[in-house]
Design a protein around this motif. Structure first.
Motif, PDB file in Angstrom:
ATOM      1  N   GLN A  48       0.897  -1.418   0.108  1.00 39.33           N
ATOM      2  CA  GLN A  48      -0.321  -0.371  -0.081  1.00 39.33           C
ATOM      3  C   GLN A  48       0.701   1.299   0.150  1.00 39.33           C
ATOM      4  O   GLN A  48       2.094   0.884  -0.042  1.00 39.33           O
ATOM      5  N   ARG A  55      -3.918  -9.379   3.925  1.00 38.50           N
ATOM      6  CA  ARG A  55      -5.800  -9.989   3.856  1.00 38.50           C
ATOM      7  C   ARG A  55      -6.239 -10.942   4.303  1.00 38.50           C
ATOM      8  O   ARG A  55      -5.423 -11.531   3.195  1.00 38.50           O
ATOM      9  N   THR A  86     -13.017  -5.874   6.379  1.00 36.58           N
ATOM     10  CA  THR A  86     -13.589  -5.034   5.201  1.00 36.58           C
ATOM     11  C   THR A  86     -15.209  -5.725   4.700  1.00 36.58           C
ATOM     12  O   THR A  86     -15.294  -6.302   5.020  1.00 36.58           O
ATOM     13  N   THR A  87     -15.715  -5.044   3.623  1.00 34.86           N
ATOM     14  CA  THR A  87     -16.855  -5.548   2.245  1.00 34.86           C
ATOM     15  C   THR A  87     -17.224  -7.205   2.216  1.00 34.86           C
ATOM     16  O   THR A  87     -17.964  -7.231   1.396  1.00 34.86           O
ATOM     17  N   GLN A  92      -7.949  -6.973   7.783  1.00 34.06           N
ATOM     18  CA  GLN A  92      -6.613  -6.352   6.600  1.00 34.06           C
ATOM     19  C   GLN A  92      -6.365  -5.756   8.120  1.00 34.06           C
ATOM     20  O   GLN A  92      -6.991  -4.977   8.651  1.00 34.06           O
ATOM     21  N   ARG A 164      -9.436 -11.809 -14.822  1.00 36.00           N
ATOM     22  CA  ARG A 164      -8.770 -10.840 -13.816  1.00 36.00           C
ATOM     23  C   ARG A 164      -9.697 -11.799 -12.457  1.00 36.00           C
ATOM     24  O   ARG A 164     -10.033 -12.604 -12.925  1.00 36.00           O
ATOM     25  N   LYS A 165      -9.865 -10.846 -11.457  1.00 35.89           N
ATOM     26  CA  LYS A 165      -9.946 -11.978 -10.050  1.00 35.89           C
ATOM     27  C   LYS A 165     -11.455 -12.462 -10.267  1.00 35.89           C
ATOM     28  O   LYS A 165     -12.473 -11.532 -10.991  1.00 35.89           O
ATOM     29  N   LYS A 167     -15.686 -13.310  -7.961  1.00 40.41           N
ATOM     30  CA  LYS A 167     -15.378 -13.328  -6.854  1.00 40.41           C
ATOM     31  C   LYS A 167     -16.878 -13.927  -6.952  1.00 40.41           C
ATOM     32  O   LYS A 167     -18.076 -13.982  -8.087  1.00 40.41           O
ATOM     33  N   GLY A 206     -20.964  -6.978 -10.939  1.00 37.01           N
ATOM     34  CA  GLY A 206     -19.987  -6.858 -11.043  1.00 37.01           C
ATOM     35  C   GLY A 206     -19.725  -5.324  -9.897  1.00 37.01           C
ATOM     36  O   GLY A 206     -20.796  -4.478 -10.679  1.00 37.01           O
ATOM     37  N   GLN A 207     -19.058  -4.351  -9.550  1.00 37.32           N
ATOM     38  CA  GLN A 207     -19.077  -3.114  -9.228  1.00 37.32           C
ATOM     39  C   GLN A 207     -18.002  -2.434 -10.195  1.00 37.32           C
ATOM     40  O   GLN A 207     -17.501  -2.716 -11.418  1.00 37.32           O
ATOM     41  N   ARG A 250     -13.065  -8.262 -16.575  1.00 41.90           N
ATOM     42  CA  ARG A 250     -14.002  -9.453 -15.419  1.00 41.90           C
ATOM     43  C   ARG A 250     -15.333  -9.919 -16.227  1.00 41.90           C
ATOM     44  O   ARG A 250     -15.519  -9.446 -18.221  1.00 41.90           O
ATOM     45  N   PRO A 416     -10.926   2.048   2.587  1.00 39.08           N
ATOM     46  CA  PRO A 416      -9.180   2.666   3.009  1.00 39.08           C
ATOM     47  C   PRO A 416      -9.418   3.707   2.894  1.00 39.08           C
ATOM     48  O   PRO A 416      -9.013   5.135   2.989  1.00 39.08           O
ATOM     49  N   ASN A 460     -12.721   2.331  -8.363  1.00 37.05           N
ATOM     50  CA  ASN A 460     -12.924   0.732  -8.263  1.00 37.05           C
ATOM     51  C   ASN A 460     -14.268   0.090  -7.267  1.00 37.05           C
ATOM     52  O   ASN A 460     -14.049  -0.897  -6.857  1.00 37.05           O
ATOM     53  N   CYS A 462     -14.582  -0.532  -4.349  1.00 38.61           N
ATOM     54  CA  CYS A 462     -14.509  -1.218  -2.654  1.00 38.61           C
ATOM     55  C   CYS A 462     -15.766  -0.505  -1.710  1.00 38.61           C
ATOM     56  O   CYS A 462     -15.697  -1.670  -1.024  1.00 38.61           O
ATOM     57  N   HIS A 464     -18.441  -0.197  -2.752  1.00 35.83           N
ATOM     58  CA  HIS A 464     -19.728   0.119  -2.470  1.00 35.83           C
ATOM     59  C   HIS A 464     -20.555   0.763  -2.786  1.00 35.83           C
ATOM     60  O   HIS A 464     -21.753   0.793  -2.871  1.00 35.83           O
TER      61      HIS A 464
HETATM   62  C1  HEM Z   1      -6.012  -0.762   0.159  1.00 35.09           C
HETATM   63  C2  HEM Z   1      -5.730  -1.840  -0.815  1.00 35.09           C
HETATM   64  C3  HEM Z   1      -7.037  -1.990  -2.196  1.00 35.09           C
HETATM   65  C4  HEM Z   1      -6.575  -2.195  -3.740  1.00 35.09           C
HETATM   66  C5  HEM Z   1      -6.026  -1.865  -3.810  1.00 35.09           C
HETATM   67  C6  HEM Z   1      -7.840  -2.985  -4.232  1.00 35.09           C
HETATM   68  C7  HEM Z   1      -7.847  -2.954  -5.292  1.00 35.09           C
HETATM   69  C8  HEM Z   1      -9.121  -2.525  -5.750  1.00 35.09           C
HETATM   70  C9  HEM Z   1      -9.382  -2.707  -7.677  1.00 35.09           C
HETATM   71  C10 HEM Z   1      -8.172  -2.582  -8.435  1.00 35.09           C
HETATM   72  C11 HEM Z   1     -10.947  -3.187  -7.786  1.00 35.09           C
HETATM   73  C12 HEM Z   1     -11.623  -2.993  -9.350  1.00 35.09           C
HETATM   74  C13 HEM Z   1     -11.451  -3.985  -9.976  1.00 35.09           C
HETATM   75  C14 HEM Z   1     -12.441  -4.894 -11.197  1.00 35.09           C
HETATM   76  O1  HEM Z   1     -13.290  -4.111 -11.316  1.00 35.09           O
HETATM   77  O2  HEM Z   1     -11.767  -5.169 -11.463  1.00 35.09           O
HETATM   78  C15 HEM Z   1     -11.907  -3.537  -6.805  1.00 35.09           C
HETATM   79  C16 HEM Z   1     -12.807  -3.450  -6.540  1.00 35.09           C
HETATM   80  C17 HEM Z   1     -13.557  -4.052  -5.196  1.00 35.09           C
HETATM   81  N1  HEM Z   1     -12.425  -4.096  -4.249  1.00 35.09           N
HETATM   82 FE1  HEM Z   1     -10.587  -3.282  -3.066  1.00 35.09          FE
HETATM   83  N2  HEM Z   1      -8.897  -2.632  -2.725  1.00 35.09           N
HETATM   84  C18 HEM Z   1      -8.707  -2.855  -2.076  1.00 35.09           C
HETATM   85  C19 HEM Z   1      -8.956  -3.186  -0.985  1.00 35.09           C
HETATM   86  C20 HEM Z   1     -10.489  -3.554  -0.537  1.00 35.09           C
HETATM   87  C21 HEM Z   1     -10.773  -3.175   0.327  1.00 35.09           C
HETATM   88  C22 HEM Z   1     -10.596  -2.639   1.536  1.00 35.09           C
HETATM   89  C23 HEM Z   1     -11.961  -3.875   0.103  1.00 35.09           C
HETATM   90  C24 HEM Z   1     -13.072  -3.994   1.353  1.00 35.09           C
HETATM   91  C25 HEM Z   1     -13.733  -3.417   2.400  1.00 35.09           C
HETATM   92  C26 HEM Z   1     -12.220  -3.955  -1.146  1.00 35.09           C
HETATM   93  C27 HEM Z   1     -13.190  -4.224  -1.376  1.00 35.09           C
HETATM   94  C28 HEM Z   1     -13.345  -4.826  -2.741  1.00 35.09           C
HETATM   95  C29 HEM Z   1     -15.360  -5.031  -3.680  1.00 35.09           C
HETATM   96  C30 HEM Z   1     -15.761  -5.044  -3.174  1.00 35.09           C
HETATM   97  C31 HEM Z   1     -14.569  -3.792  -4.901  1.00 35.09           C
HETATM   98  C32 HEM Z   1     -15.588  -4.330  -5.843  1.00 35.09           C
HETATM   99  C33 HEM Z   1     -16.477  -5.365  -6.052  1.00 35.09           C
HETATM  100  C34 HEM Z   1     -15.747  -5.394  -7.803  1.00 35.09           C
HETATM  101  O3  HEM Z   1     -14.563  -5.915  -8.397  1.00 35.09           O
HETATM  102  O4  HEM Z   1     -17.160  -6.456  -8.160  1.00 35.09           O
HETATM  103  N3  HEM Z   1     -10.984  -3.941  -1.011  1.00 35.09           N
HETATM  104  N4  HEM Z   1     -10.556  -3.616  -5.432  1.00 35.09           N
END
Ligand code: HEM
Ligand code: SF4
Lengths: 552, 164
Positions: A48, A55, A86-87, A92, A164-165, A167, A206-207, A250, A416, A460, A462, A464
């Motif tokens: 970070q 995590r 986290t959500t 973390q 990609r990731k 879920k 997805g979001q 995605r 965060p 991104n 995160c 929601h």
């Molecule tokens: C601090 C480091 C973090 C990084 C670098 C990070 C990175 C990302 C990225 C790049 C995406 C978009 C992915 C995409 O749309 O393909 C994403 C989505 C998401 N992240 Fe994180 N994130 C972090 C922290 C968190 C935390 C703390 C949470 C929970 C509170 C979280 C939960 C999610 C959720 C729920 C999504 C959206 C769901 C989805 O992609 O459809 N992330 N994150």
């Protein structure tokens, strides 16, 4: 709850050994940061802004008190005596040292936990309804299926380097507390008219920067086909998902670009060709896993508790807590308690090590040793006797954990943001804190009623924000932190993506804007039973835009 | 085609390999395992099938299996090339080759074949690895590959030499 068998234990132990070797190779310089990155990501280690972040997966949000005590301990020894929920039902640690991480993972392994697949382009921690096995409105307990999916997806040799990731989320109640329609695969466990178990299968939600609501592939997939069908979806995605642009990688984009019909045809063809050996889940295997989730032995109790009702007449704080943070349980005489990690002015989702220990003690004594992590960044005590609620409330209050704001405007989800995250445009936490303080008055919060406010520090999502009744998105405007507002998002069975209300607001104006929205709602709602979301759906953006931009 | 020195790992050890990647249009060697592209195979199928020497097929990461139904028995090896190890398409191609097309012969991983992924490859149906990366070869020789067991797969000790 699920207990590791010999296999899980050797799996996790070997994994710790493997990562220890990789960290040693990184620290000695044999691996560059570039080469190390994908390896650490597969073990939940992010870099970070200020430090490495670890995590930890909490599979489908289920924790025992022993596990929570271990997390408290890790927070104390290796971090700053706290952790962040986290959500995605993960925890973390924001301030760990790389050299310590193998030891942390070894400590986690002692309590059957790990950080595998909490990042990287693989199948992530499977999430589920945080009221699973407890809620009065549940049709089928989703946890055995989430566990089957967890086992199947752990180090799946074919699906570790996806575009990609990925879920997955599972709910067993029609109201959907697991937000399944904004997941890559969303599953609703249900029963048909013959009483058989099956799944509604959603794909491509997805979001992120392109929010999409999932589309339904199957209305009733037979129980035995769960893994074979998910595998078919993953194989089609692995081969056909876009790899030329990470923002279009995605599965939601694949589904969107090809259309539901074409995707369904590919998935069904792949499913039909699945080798017989892997095809069907055996009844014995399902029963074996389900046995881990047998309900605890609930006492036969009357539905109402005289002890509680008496106590409530004398204690307004208890009364408020019960009416707000306790939900209906399937066993008479029990309640599901939501412990808010959103004290007024606090950091959403943060808990100190002392609070984790207190929660572990409370769960051990009053909730059959079980806790849950909710995607709203709160903790749930799933099985509390109504008779015990006065004591539970007192114990929570003593630990600073009795904030009675479940589902209210201060029960804010926030990512965060720029305080930690390297991708952020703007801070989320201070915005959440200021809004929380502005609405601190509990009478006012209760008068406003259910209002889900969600904040992300960048697109991104995160936090929601797309599915918040009020969503706040941090953007960068010529180097300045700015916040856009969306309205009308929802994450449950009535899933909707919020609509942008208009130009953004500077950091020192965003709380006023939220207050304006809330006051506008209070003026136009038909009656106190009409929630913010209902009122928005009735009147649309117009009145809110007028109120926000009247002077502009 | 391979410009780097590579070695073939199969059945728990490094073995001799006489494979030659033949560029489209070049003549096939008589006494070696001649590996051709999908494009060339489909274009010259009749001639190649009739030829006496050993033949192999190489599929690039983005290739599909379309057109190869029923053709696979002809090959002494099918090579799936990992353009980048983080591009996991060859794993799913391997699954389809094994299970949808019923291919039973040697399945070889080539390209970006690295220490930290080879266990996935061996589990995913590959039984031979063409390795260019020196560190990975050293790790295999020194027995330094950590095998994380997974449910339903062969015991850890057998994974690395399960190929035979
Ligand atoms: C601090 C480091 C973090 C990084 C670098 C990070 C990175 C990302 C990225 C790049 C995406 C978009 C992915 C995409 O749309 O393909 C994403 C989505 C998401 N992240 Fe994180 N994130 C972090 C922290 C968190 C935390 C703390 C949470 C929970 C509170 C979280 C939960 C999610 C959720 C729920 C999504 C959206 C769901 C989805 O992609 O459809 N992330 N994150
Ligand atoms: S939404 Fe953006 S700022 Fe917030 S945690 Fe995710 S990537 Fe970071």
């Amino acid at each position: 709850m699920y207990r590791y068998d010999q296999f899980d234990r050797s799996f996790v132990a070997a994994r710790v050994a493997e990562f220890r070797d990789q960290v040693a190779r990184r620290l000695s310089g044999e691996l560059t940061e570039d080469q190390f990155k994908p390896l650490r990501l597969m073990n939940g280690v992010y870099l970070q802004l200020h430090a490495y972040m670890l995590r930890i997966a909490i599979p489908y949000g289920v924790l025992s008190s022993r596990q929570l005590r271990k997390l408290a301990h890790i927070g104390r020894v290796y971090d700053r005596s706290s952790g962040h929920f986290t959500t995605r039902q993960n925890l973390q640690f924001n301030w760990v040292r790389l050299a310590d991480i193998p030891d942390i993972l070894a400590e986690l392994a002692e309590v059957e936990m790990h950080a595998i697949q909490t990042s990287g382009n693989c199948i992530r921690n499977v999430t589920a309804d945080h009221f699973a096995g407890a809620a009065a409105d549940e049709t089928v307990d989703p946890r055995p299926y989430a566990e089957l999916l967890r086992q199947w997806s752990s180090l799946h040799p074919e699906f570790t380097f996806l575009p990609r990731k990925f879920k997955l989320a599972v709910t067993g109640a029609a109201v959907d507390r697991a937000a399944i329609q904004v997941h890559d695969i969303g599953l609703e466990v249900k029963r048909n008219e013959r009483g058989e178990i099956g799944f509604a299968v959603y794909v491509g939600g997805g979001q992120g920067r392109t929010p999409m609501i999932a589309k339904k592939l199957r209305d009733f997939l037979p129980e035995r086909d769960l893994l074979a069908y998910c595998e078919a979806i993953l194989r089609v995605y692995n081969l056909e998902g876009r790899r030329d642009n990470k923002y279009k990688a995605r599965i939601k984009i694949l589904v969107h670009e090809k259309g539901l019909e074409e995707i369904a045809a590919s998935v069904e063809a792949e499913f039909a060709a699945q080798p017989v050996a892997t095809a069907a889940l055996g009844e014995a295997e399902i029963a074996r896993i389900a046995a881990y989730f047998a309900p605890p032995r609930f006492a036969a109790l009357p539905a109402r508790s005289a002890v509680l009702e008496d106590a409530q007449t004398e204690d307004a704080a208890l009364c408020r807590f019960v009416s707000r943070n306790v939900s209906a349980h399937k066993a008479p005489g029990y309640g599901v308690v939501t412990v808010s990690l959103k004290p007024i002015g606090g950091i959403p989702g943060d808990a100190t090590s002392d609070q984790m220990d207190a929660l572990a003690d409370i769960a051990e004594r009053w909730s059959f040793d079980e806790l849950r992590v909710s995607h709203a960044q709160n903790i749930v005590l799933p099985h509390v006797r109504l008779d015990d609620l006065p004591q539970v409330h007192a114990a929570l209050a003593a630990a600073g954990l009795a904030t009675p704001n479940d589902g209210l405007v201060t029960d804010i989800i926030a990512c965060p943001g720029l305080d930690y995250c390297a991708l952020a445009n703007a801070r989320s936490i201070p915005v959440a804190q200021e809004i929380s303080q502005r609405f601190a008055d509990l009478d006012r919060q209760n008068a406003i009623g259910e209002l889900k406010l969600k904040i992300s520090g960048c697109i991104n999502a995160c936090g929601h924000h797309h599915v918040g009744h009020i969503g706040i998105l941090g953007v960068d405007r010529q180097g300045e932190e700015f916040y856009q507002i969306t309205l009308g998002g929802a994450e449950g069975a009535d899933c909707a993506i919020g609509e942008l209300v208009g130009p953004g607001f500077a950091a020192d104006k965003i709380t006023d804007a939220v207050e304006t929205l809330v006051e506008t709602y209070l003026k136009l709602r038909r009656d106190p039973g009409e929630r913010f979301l209902d009122a928005y759906r009735r009147v649309g953006l117009g009145p809110f835009q007028e109120a926000l931009y009247a002077d502009a | 085609m391979p410009t780097l020195e590579t070695e073939l790992y199969r059945g728990g050890r490094f073995v001799a390999d006489d494979a030659v990647y033949v560029a489209d249009g070049d003549a096939l060697p008589a006494n070696a395992l001649a590996i051709v592209s999908k494009k060339r195979y489909l274009a010259e199928r009749i001639a190649l099938d009739a030829r006496a020497g050993r033949l192999g097929l190489v599929l690039e990461t983005a290739d599909t299996l379309d057109g190869l139904e029923g053709a696979l028995d002809r090959f002494a090896t099918v090579v799936l090339r990992f353009a980048r190890y983080a591009d996991g398409r060859p794993y799913s191609l391997a699954h389809r080759l094994r299970h949808r097309l019923g291919y039973r012969g040697e399945l070889r991983a080539a390209g970006d074949v690295l220490q930290d992924q080879i266990v996935f490859m061996l589990r995913g149906g590959f039984d031979a690895l063409e390795i260019a990366h020196a560190g990975t070869r050293a790790a295999l020789r020194a027995n330094r590959i950590v095998v994380v067991p997974t449910r339903g797969s062969a015991p850890a000790a057998q994974i690395l030499d399960a190929a035979e």
